[in-house]
Design a protein around this motif. Structure first.
Motif, short mmCIF file in Angstrom:
data_model
loop_
_atom_site.label_atom_id
_atom_site.label_comp_id
_atom_site.label_asym_id
_atom_site.label_seq_id
_atom_site.Cartn_x
_atom_site.Cartn_y
_atom_site.Cartn_z
N ARG A 4 -15.83 64.10 -88.05
CA ARG A 4 -14.76 63.47 -88.82
C ARG A 4 -13.70 62.98 -87.87
NH1 ARG A 4 -12.73 67.49 -93.21
NH2 ARG A 4 -11.55 65.62 -93.79
N LEU A 5 -13.35 61.72 -87.98
CA LEU A 5 -12.39 61.10 -87.08
C LEU A 5 -11.23 60.55 -87.87
CD1 LEU A 5 -14.93 59.05 -84.95
CD2 LEU A 5 -13.90 61.22 -84.34
N THR A 6 -10.06 60.51 -87.21
CA THR A 6 -8.92 59.87 -87.85
C THR A 6 -9.15 58.37 -87.91
OG1 THR A 6 -7.79 59.51 -85.75
CG2 THR A 6 -7.40 61.62 -86.86
N GLY A 7 -8.35 57.69 -88.72
CA GLY A 7 -8.53 56.25 -88.88
C GLY A 7 -8.40 55.49 -87.58
N LEU A 8 -7.38 55.81 -86.78
CA LEU A 8 -7.20 55.10 -85.52
C LEU A 8 -8.33 55.39 -84.55
CD1 LEU A 8 -3.36 55.37 -84.86
CD2 LEU A 8 -4.68 53.28 -85.18
N ALA A 9 -8.74 56.66 -84.48
CA ALA A 9 -9.83 57.02 -83.57
C ALA A 9 -11.12 56.33 -84.00
CB ALA A 9 -10.02 58.53 -83.55
N LEU A 10 -11.38 56.26 -85.30
CA LEU A 10 -12.58 55.61 -85.79
C LEU A 10 -12.56 54.12 -85.47
CD1 LEU A 10 -15.21 55.76 -87.33
CD2 LEU A 10 -13.93 55.44 -89.45
N ALA A 11 -11.39 53.50 -85.64
CA ALA A 11 -11.29 52.08 -85.33
C ALA A 11 -11.56 51.83 -83.86
CB ALA A 11 -9.89 51.57 -85.70
N ALA A 12 -11.02 52.71 -82.99
CA ALA A 12 -11.26 52.55 -81.56
C ALA A 12 -12.73 52.76 -81.23
CB ALA A 12 -10.40 53.55 -80.78
N LEU A 13 -13.37 53.72 -81.90
CA LEU A 13 -14.78 53.99 -81.67
C LEU A 13 -15.64 52.79 -82.02
CD1 LEU A 13 -17.06 55.99 -81.04
CD2 LEU A 13 -16.96 56.73 -83.42
N ALA A 104 -9.39 63.33 -72.63
CA ALA A 104 -10.81 63.14 -72.32
C ALA A 104 -11.64 63.08 -73.60
CB ALA A 104 -11.30 64.27 -71.42
N ALA A 105 -11.34 63.96 -74.55
CA ALA A 105 -12.09 63.97 -75.80
C ALA A 105 -11.87 62.69 -76.60
CB ALA A 105 -11.69 65.18 -76.64
N ARG A 106 -10.64 62.20 -76.62
CA ARG A 106 -10.37 60.96 -77.35
C ARG A 106 -11.10 59.78 -76.72
NH1 ARG A 106 -6.03 60.49 -80.87
NH2 ARG A 106 -6.88 58.39 -81.13
N LEU A 322 -0.75 57.21 -76.66
CA LEU A 322 -1.43 57.12 -75.37
C LEU A 322 -2.92 56.88 -75.53
CD1 LEU A 322 -1.55 57.23 -72.34
CD2 LEU A 322 -1.43 59.73 -72.45
N ALA A 323 -3.56 57.64 -76.42
CA ALA A 323 -5.00 57.49 -76.60
C ALA A 323 -5.35 56.10 -77.12
CB ALA A 323 -5.51 58.56 -77.56
N LEU A 327 -7.48 53.34 -74.88
CA LEU A 327 -8.74 52.75 -75.35
C LEU A 327 -8.65 51.23 -75.42
CD1 LEU A 327 -9.75 55.34 -78.09
CD2 LEU A 327 -11.08 54.74 -76.06
N GLU A 328 -7.51 50.73 -75.87
CA GLU A 328 -7.33 49.27 -75.92
C GLU A 328 -7.46 48.68 -74.52
OE1 GLU A 328 -5.32 45.78 -74.91
OE2 GLU A 328 -4.28 47.70 -74.62
N PHE A 329 -6.83 49.31 -73.54
CA PHE A 329 -6.88 48.81 -72.17
C PHE A 329 -8.29 48.90 -71.60
CE2 PHE A 329 -6.81 50.25 -67.67
CZ PHE A 329 -6.50 49.03 -67.08
#
Length: 338
Positions: A4-13, A104-106, A322-323, A327-329
């Motif tokens: 289960r991922l947060t919305g922002l983390a899922l979008a980045a993934l 690292a996990a993010r 930061l995460a 990821l964007e960079f």
């Protein structure tokens, strides 16, 4: 399992190289230790990676009485295919291992293999004297080990390698990207308004940081295999030679704290590399979330309760900034080869 991922983390993934909607991933973690490497000091790495769900033993990595751990699956099966690599270096000379586990996990959630390289914890100020040049050298050796390891070489896309770091680790990241320290400026650092946090520790031990080996300090540490560098509140920012950064040997992003530090304006003006502030961030917000009793324990044990001085909500907000920015960079700097 981090299914289960947060919305922002899922979008980045979903935006990360090599992933598509519907992929099911977790975060796996492994270790790689080579005691013979790094000038006899040894190299120790905690390796984070996108993993297939349903395998590995659940673990809270880096959990202790002060800091919350980061959930991962020990030795879970990695996702297939070659993935980009991020070498991650933790903070100052006395930072604990796995202090960068949360980031690292993010990044692993976002599709990256992340090797957090644990610098040897100095016994005393004298043994820490050369850490400023040993840290980037250690990262380079860690990359050699990974690219020659039979298990990891087949999983790493060696054309997409980045380095990231906090504080002194951020300094090392900039050095691997081509940045060079001005020897004269470094020798005077402890007498400036932006002195390193370790200057007091050195002074208590009767050690002058200016006694560092000047040849080792000024030896170029640029590693052409590194395509991108992410420096987070790097120490000695004002002591970098602008000409070494303006050559843009690798894509570089610098994240600063809420309050600017000396050197940011000069670096931006002379190199075109602007420092991106993390809103509301103080230095200790780069550490993991604290346990409910972390601050009290630090105070009772003679530590610095400021390590846990911010609220969990405030620190989590800094981590999210930061995460997401990292990821964007990285997604832009290390695109899929065509």
């Amino acid at each position: 399992m981090l299914a289960r991922l947060t919305g922002l983390a899922l979008a980045a993934l979903l935006a990360a190289p090599g992933y598509a909607a519907g992929d099911k991933t977790g975060v796996g973690v492994s270790s790689l230790i080579r005691p013979e490497a790094n000038f006899g000091r040894g190299v120790s790495m905690t390796i984070w990676y996108p993993s297939q769900t349903g395998g590995g033993a659940s673990e809270l990595v880096g959990r202790n009485a002060v800091f919350e751990g980061t959930p991962a699956q020990r030795e879970a099966s990695p996702m297939p295919g070659k993935l980009p690599l991020v070498l991650l270096s933790h903070g100052g000379r006395r930072s604990a291992e796995q202090s960068g586990a949360w980031l690292a996990a993010r990044l692993a959630e976002g599709g990256y293999i992340v090797a957090e390289v644990s610098g040897q914890r100095p016994r005393d100020p004298a043994s820490a004297l050369g850490e400023i040049w040993r840290r980037p050298a250690e990262l380079g050796q860690a990359l050699d080990l990974l690219l020659n390891d039979p298990d990891w070489q087949m999983r790493i896309d060696e054309t997409r390698v980045a380095v990231a770091g906090f504080a002194l680790g951020g300094t090392a990241a900039m050095m691997l990207a081509g940045g060079m320290i001005d020897q004269g400026a470094y020798m005077l650092n402890c007498w400036t308004a932006h002195a390193s946090p370790d200057c007091g520790w050195f002074a208590e031990g009767g050690i002058d940081p200016a006694d560092v080996d000047p040849q080792a300090l000024t030896l170029p540490r640029h590693d052409p295999r590194v395509r991108a560098a992410l420096a987070i509140a790097p120490e000695y920012l004002a002591e970098f030679r602008p000409d070494s950064l303006s050559e843009h040997n690798a894509d570089m992003r610098i994240f600063g704290l809420d309050q600017p530090v000396p050197g940011e304006t000069r670096i931006a003006t002379q190199t075109g590399i602007a420092v991106q502030p993390l809103q509301g961030a103080a230095l200790y917000d780069l550490f993991a979330l604290c346990t409910p009793g972390g601050a009290k324990l630090l105070e009772e044990e003679g530590g610095d309760p400021a390590l846990c001085g911010s609220t969990a909500e405030a620190r989590a907000a800094v981590h999210e900034q930061l995460a997401t920015g990292a990821l964007e960079f990285l997604n832009r700097a290390l695109p899929l080869p065509y």
